[in-house]
Design a protein around this motif. Structure first.
Motif, PDB file in Angstrom:
ATOM      1  N   SER A   1       3.514  72.372  13.711  1.00  0.00           N
ATOM      2  CA  SER A   1       4.571  72.709  14.669  1.00  0.00           C
ATOM      3  C   SER A   1       5.003  71.475  15.462  1.00  0.00           C
ATOM      4  O   SER A   1       6.201  71.240  15.652  1.00  0.00           O
ATOM      5  N   MET A   2       4.027  70.719  15.892  1.00  0.00           N
ATOM      6  CA  MET A   2       4.353  69.510  16.656  1.00  0.00           C
ATOM      7  C   MET A   2       5.226  68.577  15.805  1.00  0.00           C
ATOM      8  O   MET A   2       6.256  68.077  16.271  1.00  0.00           O
ATOM      9  N   LEU A   3       4.845  68.379  14.548  1.00  0.00           N
ATOM     10  CA  LEU A   3       5.630  67.496  13.675  1.00  0.00           C
ATOM     11  C   LEU A   3       7.036  68.059  13.447  1.00  0.00           C
ATOM     12  O   LEU A   3       8.025  67.312  13.425  1.00  0.00           O
ATOM     13  N   THR A   4       7.125  69.388  13.294  1.00  0.00           N
ATOM     14  CA  THR A   4       8.426  70.009  13.028  1.00  0.00           C
ATOM     15  C   THR A   4       9.338  69.909  14.253  1.00  0.00           C
ATOM     16  O   THR A   4      10.546  69.653  14.133  1.00  0.00           O
ATOM     17  N   LEU A   5       8.746  70.071  15.434  1.00  0.00           N
ATOM     18  CA  LEU A   5       9.529  69.951  16.671  1.00  0.00           C
ATOM     19  C   LEU A   5       9.955  68.504  16.903  1.00  0.00           C
ATOM     20  O   LEU A   5      11.072  68.238  17.364  1.00  0.00           O
ATOM     21  N   ARG A   6       9.068  67.575  16.555  1.00  0.00           N
ATOM     22  CA  ARG A   6       9.415  66.158  16.659  1.00  0.00           C
ATOM     23  C   ARG A   6      10.603  65.855  15.742  1.00  0.00           C
ATOM     24  O   ARG A   6      11.548  65.148  16.112  1.00  0.00           O
ATOM     25  N   TRP A   7      10.550  66.386  14.531  1.00  0.00           N
ATOM     26  CA  TRP A   7      11.652  66.216  13.577  1.00  0.00           C
ATOM     27  C   TRP A   7      12.943  66.781  14.152  1.00  0.00           C
ATOM     28  O   TRP A   7      13.994  66.144  14.099  1.00  0.00           O
ATOM     29  N   LEU A   8      12.845  67.975  14.760  1.00  0.00           N
ATOM     30  CA  LEU A   8      14.037  68.616  15.331  1.00  0.00           C
ATOM     31  C   LEU A   8      14.628  67.746  16.441  1.00  0.00           C
ATOM     32  O   LEU A   8      15.853  67.557  16.513  1.00  0.00           O
ATOM     33  N   LYS A   9      13.765  67.200  17.257  1.00  0.00           N
ATOM     34  CA  LYS A   9      14.247  66.327  18.331  1.00  0.00           C
ATOM     35  C   LYS A   9      14.966  65.097  17.753  1.00  0.00           C
ATOM     36  O   LYS A   9      16.017  64.695  18.237  1.00  0.00           O
ATOM     37  N   GLU A  10      14.398  64.536  16.691  1.00  0.00           N
ATOM     38  CA  GLU A  10      15.021  63.371  16.043  1.00  0.00           C
ATOM     39  C   GLU A  10      16.394  63.714  15.447  1.00  0.00           C
ATOM     40  O   GLU A  10      17.264  62.849  15.354  1.00  0.00           O
ATOM     41  N   GLN A  11      16.570  64.968  15.033  1.00  0.00           N
ATOM     42  CA  GLN A  11      17.878  65.381  14.505  1.00  0.00           C
ATOM     43  C   GLN A  11      18.916  65.520  15.609  1.00  0.00           C
ATOM     44  O   GLN A  11      20.096  65.722  15.326  1.00  0.00           O
ATOM     45  N   GLY A  12      18.452  65.493  16.857  1.00  0.00           N
ATOM     46  CA  GLY A  12      19.378  65.681  17.976  1.00  0.00           C
ATOM     47  C   GLY A  12      19.141  66.971  18.731  1.00  0.00           C
ATOM     48  O   GLY A  12      19.955  67.398  19.545  1.00  0.00           O
ATOM     49  N   GLY A  13      18.029  67.637  18.396  1.00  0.00           N
ATOM     50  CA  GLY A  13      17.667  68.856  19.132  1.00  0.00           C
ATOM     51  C   GLY A  13      18.467  70.072  18.682  1.00  0.00           C
ATOM     52  O   GLY A  13      19.127  70.062  17.634  1.00  0.00           O
ATOM     53  N   ILE A  14      18.404  71.115  19.495  1.00  0.00           N
ATOM     54  CA  ILE A  14      19.015  72.395  19.124  1.00  0.00           C
ATOM     55  C   ILE A  14      20.538  72.295  18.952  1.00  0.00           C
ATOM     56  O   ILE A  14      21.075  72.794  17.951  1.00  0.00           O
ATOM     57  N   PRO A  15      21.269  71.626  19.855  1.00  0.00           N
ATOM     58  CA  PRO A  15      22.732  71.580  19.662  1.00  0.00           C
ATOM     59  C   PRO A  15      23.123  70.944  18.328  1.00  0.00           C
ATOM     60  O   PRO A  15      24.055  71.401  17.665  1.00  0.00           O
ATOM     61  N   ALA A  16      22.396  69.920  17.911  1.00  0.00           N
ATOM     62  CA  ALA A  16      22.735  69.238  16.653  1.00  0.00           C
ATOM     63  C   ALA A  16      22.410  70.109  15.453  1.00  0.00           C
ATOM     64  O   ALA A  16      23.209  70.217  14.513  1.00  0.00           O
ATOM     65  N   ILE A  17      21.231  70.761  15.473  1.00  0.00           N
ATOM     66  CA  ILE A  17      20.860  71.595  14.322  1.00  0.00           C
ATOM     67  C   ILE A  17      21.764  72.828  14.272  1.00  0.00           C
ATOM     68  O   ILE A  17      22.085  73.335  13.189  1.00  0.00           O
ATOM     69  N   GLU A  18      22.216  73.283  15.431  1.00  0.00           N
ATOM     70  CA  GLU A  18      23.104  74.450  15.457  1.00  0.00           C
ATOM     71  C   GLU A  18      24.408  74.168  14.712  1.00  0.00           C
ATOM     72  O   GLU A  18      24.906  75.018  13.975  1.00  0.00           O
ATOM     73  N   LYS A  19      24.934  72.950  14.896  1.00  0.00           N
ATOM     74  CA  LYS A  19      26.165  72.582  14.185  1.00  0.00           C
ATOM     75  C   LYS A  19      25.973  72.674  12.675  1.00  0.00           C
ATOM     76  O   LYS A  19      26.820  73.196  11.951  1.00  0.00           O
ATOM     77  N   ILE A  20      24.824  72.161  12.211  1.00  0.00           N
ATOM     78  CA  ILE A  20      24.554  72.201  10.767  1.00  0.00           C
ATOM     79  C   ILE A  20      24.344  73.648  10.320  1.00  0.00           C
ATOM     80  O   ILE A  20      24.850  74.071   9.274  1.00  0.00           O
ATOM     81  N   ASN A  21      23.612  74.414  11.130  1.00  0.00           N
ATOM     82  CA  ASN A  21      23.389  75.822  10.787  1.00  0.00           C
ATOM     83  C   ASN A  21      24.714  76.595  10.718  1.00  0.00           C
ATOM     84  O   ASN A  21      24.906  77.433   9.828  1.00  0.00           O
ATOM     85  N   ASP A  22      25.615  76.277  11.640  1.00  0.00           N
ATOM     86  CA  ASP A  22      26.933  76.927  11.622  1.00  0.00           C
ATOM     87  C   ASP A  22      27.683  76.591  10.332  1.00  0.00           C
ATOM     88  O   ASP A  22      28.299  77.449   9.709  1.00  0.00           O
ATOM     89  N   LYS A  23      27.619  75.328   9.951  1.00  0.00           N
ATOM     90  CA  LYS A  23      28.310  74.883   8.730  1.00  0.00           C
ATOM     91  C   LYS A  23      27.730  75.560   7.491  1.00  0.00           C
ATOM     92  O   LYS A  23      28.467  75.985   6.585  1.00  0.00           O
TER      93      LYS A  23
END
Lengths: 357, 357
Positions: A244-266
C-alpha cells in the motif's frame, strides 16, 4: 509478457510497485533480510507504516480530526466493526442499499442495533443510485457504498446530512477528488486502488468514537486502541501495508488524486463511448450513475457473449466476465490500469463487431 | 549477504520460499499477472488455498472432525473470536495464565462470559509453566498458550481434561510432534513457523460449533460461515496464504514435523548447553519448561549486555535483544532458522566470554 488485467479485485498494480516489492522480498533496503523477515516494531517498518498513513492523509487532504489506520480483516470486517463502535443497541443507523456489499453491511449492523434502509435500488436490479430519500435526523449515522463493483454504479454526489456519514469506498478510493472531510468514517479494502489483498484502510474522526455505552467492545475491535498504538495494536499485515505504501507513493508521483482522476475519466469515456456506439453492446446502468471504475454491459444477442469472451482471451484480455448477478461483462479500470489496456479492449469490441456485421 | 535472523516474529523464512515468492510477484505461474493481481476466486488461487489447508491437515495429522481455515486478523483476533463462538455469556471458560499473550486472551474472553484463571506463573515473572491445577468440569473450554515468546517457556505436556482444549500455538506450531487431535481448536498467527504476517491458521472441530445461543455472532466472526465458504468468505489475504502454502510445502519436503523437530531439538540443545556452561550467561527459565523456540537468558553482569549486543551486531546476528518485560536476550530458533546460525551465535558467546576472561 503482461496481460490486460481488468480484474474486479484483487486487480492490476503498477509495474514499479511489483518490481520494488519483488526485490524487497529478497533483501529489504540492504538489511540482509526479506521484508517478510523484519520485525514489525523495528524502525524500518515503523517508517513504512507511518509513510502509508501519512500518504493517505495527504492524498485525501484529511483534516486533523481524522486518524488513519491500516487494519486486518477486509472491508467485510468493517461491516461489523463500524456498528460495534458507533451504534447503540437501542438506536438506529441509516443505510442506503445499492447492492450486495451494502446488504452485507446492513446484515452485520442488525447484529448490534436497528437499521433503517432509507433507500434501495433493488427493484431495478441495482442499475442506479437512489437519490430521493430522507435521513432520520436521529440516525446514529448514514452508511453508503460509494462504488458498486457488481452492478457498475457509483455515487457522483455526496448525500447532504447532519448525521455522521460513513462510507465503504473499497472500489473507488483514491480514484477521484471528493471532499473526504464531509465524511466521519471511510473504509476500504486496499486491494483495488491502493494495494494488494490483506489490509484495510480506515480513516475515522476521533470525535465520533467512545460514545457507545450499551456494549463492551473487544479490545481488538475498538478503533481507539488502534489509534493509541499507531496502527500496531497487534502484528500488522506487514507486506500488505508495504505494498500500500508503495502504491500510494506511486500515486503521489503521478500527481495525486486530481491527476489520476483525469486519466480515469479518459479511460471511462473511451470505453462507455464504445459501449454506446457499438451496435452489439449495451450498458446496463442508468447513464448518470455509471461507475468510472467498473463498466457493466451486455450483448444484445446473449448467445454471442461466450464467443466474444474467447476472442478477448486470445487478445490477452483478462477478467472481463460479469458477476453472476449481473451477467454479461464487467470491465474494471482501476488506477493502475493503463489507458492502453482500455484502447486494446475497445479495439477488440470494434473488431468483433465488424467481423459480425 | 544474509544475516543470522533470530527475530521473535515476523522472523526468518526459508530462502527457497522467498525466491519463489519473489518470482511470483512479477509473474505467477506464467499467467502474465503478479500473484497480487490475480482474482481470489480463480482456479489458480483456489488451488493455493486448498493446498495450504490440506498441508496443515496432513502435516498435523488432523482427524476428519477438523476444518482448517486461513483467516485475517492475527491471533489477537482469535482472542475475541474463540469466546464469541464457544462461550455462553452465563458460563465460564478456564484459562491458564502463562504471560502477556494469555492475559490478552483472558481479557477478551471476559467481554463475552466468565473466566476462571485456573493457574498462573505470574508471581515468578512467568519463568515456568504451572502444572498443578484443577479444571472445573463444567468449564466451556480450557485455553492454553503452548509457547510463550516473551518469557521463553513452553508446555512440554498436554493437560488432561474432558473439557474442550483450545490452544494458541502461534509461536510453536509445526515445530514439534504433538497429538493435535487432543485439541478442539488450535489457532496460530502464521508469521513464525508457517509463513509471513497477515494470515491466521485456525483448525477447529466442527462438532464444537453452533452451541452458543446467548448472542448473535456477526457473520464474519462465525467459524461456520468460513467453513461453508472454503475459507473464502471474504477476499482472503492472498499473498500471506500463498507464502504459508510455500512454507508448508517446504516443511513437507524437509520430512514434515518429525524431521524438523529433530533439527529444532539439536539447535535448542546447542544453545542451552552454551548458556548453561558459559560463565557470563544465565537462563531465566526453569529448565524443564524451557522453550525450544525462544531461549531467554541474561548476563550475570547486566552492564555487559550492551557490549555483547554490539559485538553480535558486527557478526551479523540480528534480533536477539530480549523483550522489555524479561530483559537480557531472546534467541528465537524457528523452523526456518539454519543450524549454522545457532553455531554462529554460540561461537559469539564463547568468543566474547574468552575475551572477557
Amino acid at each position: 509478457m503482461k496481460v490486460h488485467n481488468f480484474n474486479a479485485g484483487p486487480s492490476v498494480l503498477p509495474n514499479e510497485v511489483l518490481y520494488k516489492a519483488s526485490k524487497a522480498l529478497i533483501d529489504f533496503e540492504g538489511s540482509g533480510m526479506s521484508i517478510l523477515e523484519i520485525g514489525h516494531r523495528t524502525e524500518p517498518f515503523i517508517a513504512v507504516m507511518d509513510e502509508a498513513r501519512n500518504l493517505v492523509r495527504e492524498l485525501m487532504q484529511l483534516d486533523d480530526d481524522f486518524e488513519v489506520l491500516f487494519l486486518h480483516g477486509g472491508a467485510t470486517t468493517q461491516f461489523m466493526q463500524v456498528p460495534m463502535n458507533l451504534l447503540e443497541s437501542s438506536e438506529t443507523a441509516a443505510y442506503v442499499d445499492t447492492g450486495v456489499w451494502s446488504n452485507k453491511a446492513i446484515k452485520e449492523a442488525k447484529v448490534f442495533g436497528y437499521v433503517d434502509v432509507v433507500a434501495s435500488s433493488k427493484e431495478s436490479n441495482y442499475n442506479h443510485i437512489p437519490k430521493q430519500f430522507t435521513i432520520p435526523p436521529q440516525a446514529s449515522y448514514l452508511h453508503i457504498t460509494t462504488n458498486n463493483t457488481i452492478y457498475g454504479t457509483q455515487w457522483h454526489m455526496t448525500p447532504v446530512t447532519d448525521v455522521p456519514l460513513v462510507a465503504d469506498m473499497s472500489s473507488d478510493i483514491m480514484s477521484r477528488s471528493m471532499d473526504f472531510n464531509k465524511y466521519s468514517l471511510i473504509y476500504a479494502g486496499v486491494q483495488k486502488n491502493m494495494g494488494a489483498a490483506g489490509a484495510t484502510m480506515v480513516a475515522v474522526r476521533k470525535s465520533i468514537l467512545g460514545k457507545v455505552s450499551s456494549r463492551k467492545i473487544p479490545g481488538i475491535m475498538d478503533y481507539r486502541n488502534h489509534i493509541e498504538n499507531g496502527s500496531m495494536l497487534n502484528t500488522p499485515p506487514v507486506f500488505a501495508v508495504y505494498i500500500s505504501m508503495l502504491t500510494l507513493r506511486w500515486l503521489k508521483e503521478q500527481g495525486g488524486i486530481p491527476a489520476i482522476e483525469k486519466i480515469n475519466d479518459k479511460k471511462a469515456a473511451l470505453l462507455y463511448d464504445e459501449i454506446d456506439h457499438n451496435p452489439l453492446f449495451r450498458g446496463t446502468v442508468v447513464k448518470e450513475d455509471r461507475s468510472k471504475m467498473n463498466a457493466c454491459f451486455i450483448m444484445d444477442k446473449p448467445e454471442m457473449e461466450e464467443e466474444f469472451l474467447k476472442f478477448c482471451k486470445k487478445e490477452d484480455i483478462v477478467g472481463i466476465k460479469g458477476h453472476r448477478l449481473s451477467g454479461g461483462f464487467r470491465v474494471s479500470m482501476y488506477n493502475a490500469l493503463p489507458y492502453e489496456s482500455v484502447e486494446v479492449m475497445v479495439e477488440a469490441m470494434k473488431y468483433f463487431s465488424l467481423k459480425k456485421a
